[in-house]
Design a protein around this motif. Structure first.
Motif, PDB file in Angstrom:
ATOM      1  N   LEU A   1       0.838  -1.186   0.000  1.00  0.00           N
ATOM      2  CA  LEU A   1       0.000   0.000   0.000  1.00  0.00           C
ATOM      3  C   LEU A   1       0.883   1.249   0.000  1.00  0.00           C
ATOM      4  O   LEU A   1       2.037   1.196   0.423  1.00  0.00           O
ATOM      5  N   PRO A   2       0.411   2.379  -0.503  1.00  0.00           N
ATOM      6  CA  PRO A   2      -0.958   2.679  -0.932  1.00  0.00           C
ATOM      7  C   PRO A   2      -1.276   2.337  -2.372  1.00  0.00           C
ATOM      8  O   PRO A   2      -2.410   2.532  -2.808  1.00  0.00           O
TER       9      PRO A   2
ATOM     10  N   ALA B   1      -4.199  -0.186  -2.893  1.00  0.00           N
ATOM     11  CA  ALA B   1      -5.422   0.058  -2.125  1.00  0.00           C
ATOM     12  C   ALA B   1      -6.682  -0.376  -2.874  1.00  0.00           C
ATOM     13  O   ALA B   1      -7.552  -1.021  -2.280  1.00  0.00           O
TER      14      ALA B   1
ATOM     15  N   ALA C   1      -6.026   5.764  -1.228  1.00  0.00           N
ATOM     16  CA  ALA C   1      -5.044   5.691  -0.139  1.00  0.00           C
ATOM     17  C   ALA C   1      -3.905   6.644  -0.402  1.00  0.00           C
ATOM     18  O   ALA C   1      -3.577   6.969  -1.560  1.00  0.00           O
TER      19      ALA C   1
ATOM     20  N   SER D   1      -0.005   7.931   1.834  1.00  0.00           N
ATOM     21  CA  SER D   1       0.867   7.722   2.987  1.00  0.00           C
ATOM     22  C   SER D   1       1.637   9.009   3.259  1.00  0.00           C
ATOM     23  O   SER D   1       2.207   9.606   2.340  1.00  0.00           O
TER      24      SER D   1
ATOM     25  N   VAL E   1      -6.555   5.467   4.315  1.00  0.00           N
ATOM     26  CA  VAL E   1      -7.376   4.850   3.278  1.00  0.00           C
ATOM     27  C   VAL E   1      -8.802   5.352   3.450  1.00  0.00           C
ATOM     28  O   VAL E   1      -9.396   5.208   4.534  1.00  0.00           O
TER      29      VAL E   1
END
Length: 289
Positions: A7-8, A11, A21, A23, A30
């Motif tokens: 992730l992201p 997602a 999503a 970060s 999310v």
């Protein structure tokens, strides 16, 4: 590799096609739709290893709705991975399924969010007020909530200070500061109080009024006279303190009288003190007889 590390970017594959999503600062955020709220929490717990529930709350976004946020953490292999799941419910219908079946620790957090924002969590086992009294009106963390501390309330005693003991006598009203709503429009005494008195006109200060009327200016302070100073030759040439001389014999200091010019003795009569003394010549040997 752990699924959390994908992730992201992954997602939409992990949480659904509508998941978004990002970060930042070590926290993965999310956003999911309301219909995927419970399933996203289960994915976070079962697939991402986020078994630690931290907190759940909401944010009132004007023009958007209430954004519900749940912060969960993964502690696998002594590595902390944070996940912030969010969804948004409209102001007109603030309702969301309860997350107690997924995270039991969300029970008290949902009760607090319910009383502070008015968001109803369906299927909650005991959705009652947690912090506020039962007779409290409104939800204090909404942006449209009027703070009760800024409302002028009626005097809690039997009578107001300085009024008669008759309970039917009209009660006076305090002046409303700027920006404070009228208690007749909001609060427990809504529609039960007399209208607030009009604010009196502001009068200029006495100092300002006197200045405009041509008051005399303040007299300057009198200056103190400086003490008189001596004049003449005595003031121009002050006496000098006597010098201290040191004796060569005993090394002690003695005070000498101030030197005065010698006018009686001519310069020729003075001894030649500055001429160095010459040593005496040795005696001649006696003549032979």
């Amino acid at each position: 590799m752990n699924l959390y590390d994908s992730l992201p970017d992954a997602a939409p594959t992990v949480f659904g096609a509508e998941a978004v999503a990002e970060s930042s600062y070590g926290v993965l955020t999310v956003d999911v739709p309301v219909g995927s709220w419970i399933s996203s929490l289960e994915i976070a717990r079962d697939k991402l290893g986020c078994t630690y529930f931290d907190w759940l709350s909401a944010v009132d976004e004007p023009g958007t709705g209430f954004r519900i946020c749940a912060h969960v953490v993964s502690l696998e292999n002594r590595r902390v991975r944070r996940l912030l799941l969010r969804t948004t419910v409209p102001h007109s219908a603030p309702s969301l399924p309860s997350a107690v079946a997924v995270y039991a620790g969300a029970e008290w957090h949902e009760r607090e969010t319910f009383e502070m924002f008015g968001v109803v969590f369906t299927d909650h086992p005991h959705l009652v007020p947690l912090l506020l009294p039962e007779n409290f009106e409104g939800h204090p963390l909404r942006k449209d909530f009027v703070l009760a501390a800024r409302v002028v309330k009626a005097w809690p005693g039997a009578k107001e200070p300085g009024e008669a003991a008759d309970p039917d006598a009209p009660k006076r009203r305090q002046m409303l500061p700027p920006g404070v709503p009228d208690p007749n429009d909001w609060g427990p005494m809504k529609g039960q109080l007399p209208p607030a008195p009009a604010r009196p006109a502001r009068t200029p200060r006495a100092a300002g009024a006197a200045a405009r009327e041509g008051a005399p200016a303040r007299r300057p302070r009198p200056t103190t006279d400086t003490p008189a100073t001596a004049s003449g030759p005595e003031a121009e040439a002050p006496s000098r303190p006597p010098r201290r001389t040191r004796s060569v014999a005993d090394g002690s200091a003695s005070q000498a009288a101030p030197a005065t010019p010698d006018t009686a003795t001519p310069d020729t009569a003075r001894p030649e003190a500055d001429t160095p003394a010459t040593p005496d010549a040795p005696a001649a040997p006696p003549a032979a007889t």
